[in-house]
Enzyme design. Structure first.
Site, PDB file in Angstrom:
ATOM      1  N   TRP A 153       0.877  -1.191   0.000  1.00 29.12           N
ATOM      2  CA  TRP A 153       0.000   0.000   0.000  1.00 29.12           C
ATOM      3  C   TRP A 153       0.909   1.234   0.000  1.00 29.12           C
ATOM      4  CZ3 TRP A 153      -1.837   2.597   4.964  1.00 29.12           C
ATOM      5  CH2 TRP A 153      -2.799   3.584   4.701  1.00 29.12           C
ATOM      6  N   ASP A 234      -0.249  -5.394   9.549  1.00 28.29           N
ATOM      7  CA  ASP A 234      -1.261  -4.410   9.188  1.00 28.29           C
ATOM      8  C   ASP A 234      -2.485  -5.208   8.735  1.00 28.29           C
ATOM      9  OD1 ASP A 234      -2.786  -2.339   8.327  1.00 28.29           O
ATOM     10  OD2 ASP A 234      -1.414  -1.632   6.766  1.00 28.29           O
ATOM     11  N   LYS A 270     -13.014  -0.712   6.324  1.00 25.41           N
ATOM     12  CA  LYS A 270     -13.596  -1.546   5.265  1.00 25.41           C
ATOM     13  C   LYS A 270     -14.603  -2.542   5.832  1.00 25.41           C
ATOM     14  CE  LYS A 270     -10.104   0.249   2.957  1.00 25.41           C
ATOM     15  NZ  LYS A 270      -9.942   0.930   1.726  1.00 25.41           N
TER      16      LYS A 270
HETATM   17  N1  IK2 Z   1      -3.327  -0.592   5.394  1.00 29.59           N
HETATM   18  C1  IK2 Z   1      -3.673  -1.038   4.179  1.00 29.59           C
HETATM   19  C2  IK2 Z   1      -2.907  -2.155   3.593  1.00 29.59           C
HETATM   20  C3  IK2 Z   1      -4.744  -0.463   3.494  1.00 29.59           C
HETATM   21  O1  IK2 Z   1      -5.085  -0.908   2.290  1.00 29.59           O
HETATM   22  C4  IK2 Z   1      -5.447   0.588   4.106  1.00 29.59           C
HETATM   23  C5  IK2 Z   1      -6.606   1.200   3.397  1.00 29.59           C
HETATM   24  N2  IK2 Z   1      -6.405   1.676   2.097  1.00 29.59           N
HETATM   25  O2  IK2 Z   1      -7.376   2.399   1.479  1.00 29.59           O
HETATM   26  C6  IK2 Z   1      -7.573   3.691   1.947  1.00 29.59           C
HETATM   27  C7  IK2 Z   1      -6.463   4.634   1.596  1.00 29.59           C
HETATM   28  O3  IK2 Z   1      -5.734   4.412   0.621  1.00 29.59           O
HETATM   29  O4  IK2 Z   1      -6.353   5.645   2.305  1.00 29.59           O
HETATM   30  C8  IK2 Z   1      -5.040   1.010   5.376  1.00 29.59           C
HETATM   31  C9  IK2 Z   1      -3.974   0.392   5.996  1.00 29.59           C
HETATM   32  C10 IK2 Z   1      -5.662   2.087   6.179  1.00 29.59           C
HETATM   33  O5  IK2 Z   1      -6.929   2.418   5.980  1.00 29.59           O
HETATM   34  P1  IK2 Z   1      -7.702   3.313   7.063  1.00 29.59           P
HETATM   35  O6  IK2 Z   1      -6.723   4.307   7.608  1.00 29.59           O
HETATM   36  O7  IK2 Z   1      -8.772   3.938   6.263  1.00 29.59           O
HETATM   37  O8  IK2 Z   1      -8.178   2.371   8.096  1.00 29.59           O
END
Ligand code: IK2
Length: 350
Positions: A153, A234, A270
């Site tokens: 990510w 994560d 999510k």
């Molecule tokens: N870690 C991973 C691997 C994620 O995919 C996400 C969510 N990604 O989508 C939302 C974005 O790109 O901001 C997260 C962590 C963290 O998501 P959140 O902070 O919304 O819980």
């Protein structure tokens, strides 16, 4: 003294040099590049086409492309309505929400919960949990690095960079087979200096969707143990990979069985559709209760000047849903419904 001199400078400059001051402070600042994920959403909103599709940030939609509010969340909202509690939460957030989050990840009957070995705080969703851990890592292991998978990510890079932790990568995705580069991953773990930090996606790896099998997780766990590495998980999609949050916690449970200490970021963005509520949890499994108390107090010390304490509303929704057997059952059904539909749509698309 220093303060009064500064005050004097400001008083004088406000008479003679206002123009200079108001125009100079930010002159050298260039516009920042757009975030590669959220920038797509901005472009999507600006686009006038009736046929537009947002392939940026991952947010669940129904068949009409509409955002979804889960029925369990609607019911929790009804129960919360009229609740007069609007005061600050403690720095570590809602105790009930944190307790429920730990049960979800570590297991309802986890010995680690009973033994109070887990330092845990409510976090600003998954991003905030990762960021808080990165700051903690930087403070207590300032010379350490974090190994992140290739790819990962995109925001992981920003999070650890801004926390001042240097990053290295390990092989993860194998483009030719469109699967896991298990051999590369194992070799990179083996060749990393002993006692390195490793970032692992607990399930539903973003962006590849490729997860190790149970057997592979066991081997990864052994390798990490042999090298004395620290696994940081994560888990942004618990329930979204298989439709069952218990099954999606398997990697974590394997590491727990193997006696690791772990760090864990959880998100309800999510799996409960609480994207904008920014509710999640950061936990660190420690050697004993005394260590957990110390670690939690340090996490709180880092959080206090950053955001002071986390928001109330999302935490109330989560604790209401997970704390009530009927609502939790409804949530589990709804998670399964979302996951099955995602899996089905992907199969159809392919
Ligand atoms: N870690 C991973 C691997 C994620 O995919 C996400 C969510 N990604 O989508 C939302 C974005 O790109 O901001 C997260 C962590 C963290 O998501 P959140 O902070 O919304 O819980």
């Amino acid at each position: 003294m220093a303060i009064s001199l500064k005050g004097e400078f400001l008083r004088r400059s406000s008479v003679a040099g206002t123009r200079f001051m108001s125009t100079s402070w930010f002159r050298s600042i260039e516009p920042a590049p757009k975030d590669p994920i959220l920038g797509v959403t901005e472009a999507f909103l600006a686009d006038q086409s009736p046929n537009k599709v947002n392939v940026g940030v991952g947010a669940y939609r129904d068949d009409d492309g509409k955002a979804v509010v889960l029925e369990c969340v609607r019911e929790a909202e009804r129960r919360i309505a009229g609740n007069q509690f609007m005061e600050y939460l403690p720095i570590g957030g809602s105790i009930k929400m944190v307790e429920e989050s730990l049960k979800l990840a570590y297991g309802d009957n986890s010995e680690f919960i009973k033994d109070k070995r887990i330092a845990a705080v409510q976090a600003l969703s998954g991003t905030g949990a990762c960021r808080l851990f990165a700051a903690f890592q930087q403070r207590f292991h300032p010379n350490s690095q974090i190994y992140i998978p290739v790819p990962t990510w995109a925001n992981h890079h920003n999070i650890w960079r801004d926390a001042g932790v240097s990053m290295k990568t390990f092989r993860y995705y194998h483009p030719e087979s469109k699967g896991l580069d298990f051999e590369g991953l194992m070799n990179d773990m083996k060749n990393a200096p002993d006692g390195s930090f490793f970032l692992l996606h607990a399930c539903a790896h973003n962006p590849t969707g490729v997860d190790p099998s149970e057997e592979q997780w066991r081997e990864i766990s052994s390798q990490i143990k042999a090298k004395g590495h620290f696994p940081f998980f994560d888990m942004a999609y618990q329930g979204f990979a298989s439709g069952d949050p218990e099954r999606d916690a398997k990697a974590i449970r394997i590491f727990l069985e193997d006696g690791h200490l772990i760090g864990l970021a959880q998100s309800y963005a999510k799996n409960m559709g609480l994207y904008g509520q920014r509710v999640g949890c950061l936990s660190v499994l420690c050697e004993d209760e005394k260590q957990a108390v110390a670690v939690k107090s340090q996490l709180q010390l880092i959080a206090r000047p950053m955001y002071s304490n986390p928001p109330v509303h999302g935490a109330l929704i989560v604790s209401t849903v997970l704390g009530d057997p009927e609502l939790k059952k409804l949530w589990l059904n709804e998670v399964k419904g979302m996951a099955d539909r995602i899996i089905g749509m992907r199969t159809t698309l392919r």
